[in-house]
Design an enzyme around this catalytic site. Structure first.
Site, PDB file in Angstrom:
ATOM      1  N   LEU A   1      10.528  44.089  25.591  1.00  0.00           N
ATOM      2  CA  LEU A   1      11.313  44.394  24.397  1.00  0.00           C
ATOM      3  C   LEU A   1      12.652  43.672  24.493  1.00  0.00           C
ATOM      4  O   LEU A   1      13.358  43.785  25.500  1.00  0.00           O
ATOM      5  CB  LEU A   1      11.547  45.904  24.256  1.00  0.00           C
ATOM      6  CG  LEU A   1      10.298  46.796  24.330  1.00  0.00           C
ATOM      7  CD1 LEU A   1      10.686  48.249  24.152  1.00  0.00           C
ATOM      8  CD2 LEU A   1       9.276  46.381  23.282  1.00  0.00           C
ATOM      9  N   CYS A   2      13.015  42.961  23.440  1.00  0.00           N
ATOM     10  CA  CYS A   2      14.217  42.131  23.483  1.00  0.00           C
ATOM     11  C   CYS A   2      15.460  42.923  23.866  1.00  0.00           C
ATOM     12  O   CYS A   2      16.261  42.476  24.691  1.00  0.00           O
ATOM     13  CB  CYS A   2      14.412  41.469  22.123  1.00  0.00           C
ATOM     14  SG  CYS A   2      15.950  40.532  21.959  1.00  0.00           S
ATOM     15  N   PHE A   3      15.642  44.109  23.270  1.00  0.00           N
ATOM     16  CA  PHE A   3      16.885  44.841  23.474  1.00  0.00           C
ATOM     17  C   PHE A   3      16.902  45.668  24.754  1.00  0.00           C
ATOM     18  O   PHE A   3      17.857  46.389  25.010  1.00  0.00           O
ATOM     19  CB  PHE A   3      17.181  45.721  22.257  1.00  0.00           C
ATOM     20  CG  PHE A   3      17.410  44.917  21.010  1.00  0.00           C
ATOM     21  CD1 PHE A   3      18.433  43.980  20.954  1.00  0.00           C
ATOM     22  CD2 PHE A   3      16.596  45.070  19.908  1.00  0.00           C
ATOM     23  CE1 PHE A   3      18.650  43.217  19.826  1.00  0.00           C
ATOM     24  CE2 PHE A   3      16.802  44.314  18.771  1.00  0.00           C
ATOM     25  CZ  PHE A   3      17.818  43.382  18.723  1.00  0.00           C
TER      26      PHE A   3
ATOM     27  N   VAL B   1       9.592  41.452  22.136  1.00  0.00           N
ATOM     28  CA  VAL B   1       9.388  41.902  20.763  1.00  0.00           C
ATOM     29  C   VAL B   1      10.695  42.420  20.153  1.00  0.00           C
ATOM     30  O   VAL B   1      11.524  43.031  20.830  1.00  0.00           O
ATOM     31  CB  VAL B   1       8.293  42.992  20.708  1.00  0.00           C
ATOM     32  CG1 VAL B   1       8.723  44.255  21.427  1.00  0.00           C
ATOM     33  CG2 VAL B   1       7.909  43.304  19.274  1.00  0.00           C
TER      34      VAL B   1
ATOM     35  N   LYS C   1      24.249  45.713  23.939  1.00  0.00           N
ATOM     36  CA  LYS C   1      23.791  44.469  23.324  1.00  0.00           C
ATOM     37  C   LYS C   1      23.790  44.590  21.807  1.00  0.00           C
ATOM     38  O   LYS C   1      23.327  45.592  21.251  1.00  0.00           O
ATOM     39  CB  LYS C   1      22.381  44.145  23.825  1.00  0.00           C
ATOM     40  CG  LYS C   1      21.818  42.817  23.342  1.00  0.00           C
ATOM     41  CD  LYS C   1      20.499  42.537  24.063  1.00  0.00           C
ATOM     42  CE  LYS C   1      19.837  41.264  23.586  1.00  0.00           C
ATOM     43  NZ  LYS C   1      18.618  40.937  24.359  1.00  0.00           N
TER      44      LYS C   1
END
Length: 280
Positions: free
Chosen positions: A157-159, A92, A173
């Site tokens: 979670l993407c990050f 997400v 990132k």
């Protein structure tokens, strides 16, 4: 739209469409991305670089992700924050103050890059050039990982995690990129965060990992506060220089608009798709 021909009659592989749709809401953004993919003919279409933003802010979940596993959906609904499903995988993402791009092309448009990793490297190199022009150092995670750090760990979670060709600066990132492959077609989209908005998103995550905010960064945190129009120009220039292509401003075709409108109404405007991945 058909590809133009070079002087010798061969396809002109350096000419790309630049489609800047500006900020749209979450369902419209995802519908346009899919419409561009569906209408792309790898043998005849000009490749596309699309630029866009998000208004209002929204969450996007990965193509195979269960939205309710990562987000408090009732809180999102109460706050009026849309949750939409991407056509790409991954975790997400909270989209707020960011510059987002999408690319639709064939392997031949990026020197016949065939594998996912090879094409990721080819299609994220422009971001390294872009960040370099802004005055700070950025690299692929695989080229700067500290000893013992694992890449490619799946997270909701993407990050919260880093892939080999994620972009990092100072070990943190910056943005995220995701790709989908069809037969002879590459679709990729990604984000350039203008400021860090993770603090706004934290109350909506079910289990935010420790250090989430400390593991991500943004242009503002790196000292870049230029306006978005100027940044768009620099991003376009970096893309053209990195890939050696000519970008020609264009609009969505009538067919692309019609397909996006249909997808927005039938798919991206429906909870069945966005929350559960079920085709209505």
């Amino acid at each position: 739209m058909s590809a133009t021909l070079a002087a010798d009659g061969s396809p002109n592989l350096t000419r790309w469409r630049l489609v800047d749709t500006g900020p749209l809401d979450g369902p419209a953004n995802m519908a346009v991305d899919e419409a561009l993919l569906l209408h792309f003919d790898p043998a005849a279409s000009l490749p596309v670089l699309r630029l866009y933003g998000w208004e209002p802010p929204a969450f996007s979940v990965g193509r195979f992700q269960r939205a309710e596993d990562a987000l408090h959906l009732e809180r999102c609904a109460a706050a009026g924050i849309p949750v939409v499903r991407r056509i790409t995988g991954g975790g997400v993402i909270y989209h707020a103050a960011e510059l987002t791009y999408a690319v639709v092309c064939a392997p031949r448009h990026i020197s016949d890059a065939q594998g996912v990793k090879e094409s990721f490297r080819a299609l994220t190199g422009f971001l390294l050039r872009f960040y370099g022009t802004l005055g700070f150092e950025a690299s692929w995670a695989v080229d700067s990982q500290p000893p013992g750090k694992r890449l490619g760990v799946r997270t909701p979670l993407c990050f919260a995690g880093q892939e080999e060709y994620d972009i990092v600066s100072g070990g943190r990132k910056i943005g995220g990129n995701a790709q989908r492959r069809l037969k002879d077609v590459i679709f990729q989209h990604g984000s350039v965060p203008l400021r860090c908005a993770l603090a706004e998103a934290l109350p909506f995550f079910r289990q935010p990992p420790a250090g989430l905010q400390e593991g991500a960064t943004s242009l503002a945190q790196l000292g870049v506060t230029a306006d978005s129009a100027w940044l768009r120009e620099r991003l376009v220039a970096a893309f053209a220089e990195s890939l050696g292509v000519d970008l020609v401003s264009a609009f969505l075709t009538a067919e692309e608009k019609a397909t996006a409108a249909r997808l927005g109404a039938e798919r991206y405007g429906k909870a069945a798709w966005n929350l559960h991945g079920e085709t209505p």
